[in-house]
Design an enzyme around this catalytic site. Sequence first.
Site, mmCIF file in Angstrom:
data_model
loop_
_atom_site.group_PDB
_atom_site.id
_atom_site.type_symbol
_atom_site.label_atom_id
_atom_site.label_comp_id
_atom_site.label_asym_id
_atom_site.label_seq_id
_atom_site.Cartn_x
_atom_site.Cartn_y
_atom_site.Cartn_z
ATOM 1 N N SER A 78 67.750 131.165 -55.209
ATOM 2 C CA SER A 78 66.912 129.970 -55.304
ATOM 3 C C SER A 78 65.539 130.158 -55.917
ATOM 4 O O SER A 78 64.843 129.173 -56.158
ATOM 5 C CB SER A 78 66.731 129.346 -53.920
ATOM 6 O OG SER A 78 67.883 128.604 -53.616
ATOM 7 N N LYS A 84 56.729 125.674 -51.642
ATOM 8 C CA LYS A 84 58.018 125.051 -51.313
ATOM 9 C C LYS A 84 57.946 124.494 -49.891
ATOM 10 O O LYS A 84 57.440 125.169 -48.979
ATOM 11 C CB LYS A 84 59.124 126.105 -51.420
ATOM 12 C CG LYS A 84 60.538 125.572 -51.209
ATOM 13 C CD LYS A 84 61.562 126.697 -51.416
ATOM 14 C CE LYS A 84 62.986 126.207 -51.306
ATOM 15 N NZ LYS A 84 63.985 127.300 -51.497
ATOM 16 N N SER A 103 67.478 126.354 -55.056
ATOM 17 C CA SER A 103 66.944 125.243 -54.316
ATOM 18 C C SER A 103 65.435 125.051 -54.478
ATOM 19 O O SER A 103 64.912 123.998 -54.113
ATOM 20 C CB SER A 103 67.262 125.424 -52.833
ATOM 21 O OG SER A 103 66.598 126.558 -52.325
#
Length: 486
Positions: free
Chosen positions: A178, A79, A154
């Site tokens: 997330s 990420k 997210s």
Amino acid sequence: MSITGATTTELLERLERGDLTSVDVTSAYLDVIEKRDGQVKAFLLVDREDALRQAEAVDKKRKSGTAMGALAGVPIAIKDVLCTKGVRTTCASKILENFVPPYDAHVIERLKAADAVLVGKTNMDEFAMGSSTENSAYQVTRNPWDLDRTPGGSSGGSAAAVAAAMSPVSIGTDTGGSIRMPASYCGVVGLKPTYGRVSRYGLVAYGSSLDQVGPFANDVRGAAVVLEAIAGHDPRDSTSLDEPVPSYTESLEQPLRGLSIGIAKEHFVAGLDAEVEKAVRAALDVYRSLGAEIREVTLPHSEYAIAVYYLIAASEASSNLARYDGVHYGHRAEKFNDLIDMYSASRGEGFGAEVKRRIMLGTYALSAGYYDAYYLKALKVRRLIRQDFDKAFADVDVIASPVAPTAAFRIGELVTDPLAMYLSDIYTISANLAGIPGISVPAGMTTNGLPIGLQLLGPTFSEERLLRAARMLEKHTEWHKLRPPV
Ligand code: GLN
């Protein structure tokens, strides 16, 4: 079995046997990225040559007979909120468009030490604020099961990358859900560790008292391997706890005898989609058939969780994001009159709408006159939420619940209604407020072909228990074997 259809463990075994090289494995995944990511848009950055260079180095190391790391030769996607030395790290924000960190996050150091191959940086909601990956300043990631739908957020890029077989494992972060929520939406395994289990050093801060780093994988064992590699004490993060890291992989196949599973009546109320509820109840039946006992527990303060979370997360965000001032690093406006104007022009241009909303909300909640009424009150209710869990876990080993009220929603469906978007976090945020670990494991499909996850929550440092419990379900169901159409 094709390379990109294999589990992490199968890959590791074939690599170790010498049936495959890391160059074989890495190029197979890079090819899938090339083929599919134009549609899915999971990655913000892929450096094919660099990935192959890493793979070659791992292959060379193996040939020399050196002892290999736990992820030797396996590709992993990261990420874009974790600092990678010399590799652009944007947090999907314009304000960090050209930010190249001079150091690696702790997790990245650990992955490199484990001989993993870092294939790319994945898309996310800007600064991890969101539940759909639509808040990225660069692109909207699509759910590989249905390209009109969101992968969740997210960490949507990391979840979609694993679901679309563009990487066997990936790294996400979870401040309010997330990791677990996109894992559920994309039909993969996602684990949020106990607060303090994984070092946050080099993780760009959002809500510092809530943020945790954790794995995505296409099976439970893959998540266990990655967690084992990244967990453990790091003095550079003062909230990182000095607790031994158990071997999550060793005990994984041992079913939990006499497992008691709590279900909270507060979790099965209006707003919960009927198909999601059915999948959760079917998973409970599987556990029952394996000898588990299902008991009702109560989490009376969970109705306040959304309000408490969005006050605390926004307050911490408003403080953490003060550092983007156009001076230290990141975007600086070209036109301004004086210093104050430079700050506000740089921030005004660099941050997206949701980030600005959080900064304003948090600044308000922390301001003199409102601090006691909002921020301090939220902290007190946070403690009550934690106490609810303590009481429940005195009675049961784990708590099972939905991960989200619905399966993946459509792109554009909630993004104009922030409050509706916040409500999609209802089942996940309490774990962050309480600091406890949680896992999402595939547990069903809607009639229109969208994955549904089951969430298992446990007391602090119960990751081993959660992984074993998740493995019990995985072993007796086929959901994790389904692959999306893309
Ligand atoms: N959706 C939540 C938020 O926007 C959680 C995000 C996260 O866990 N990073 O804050």
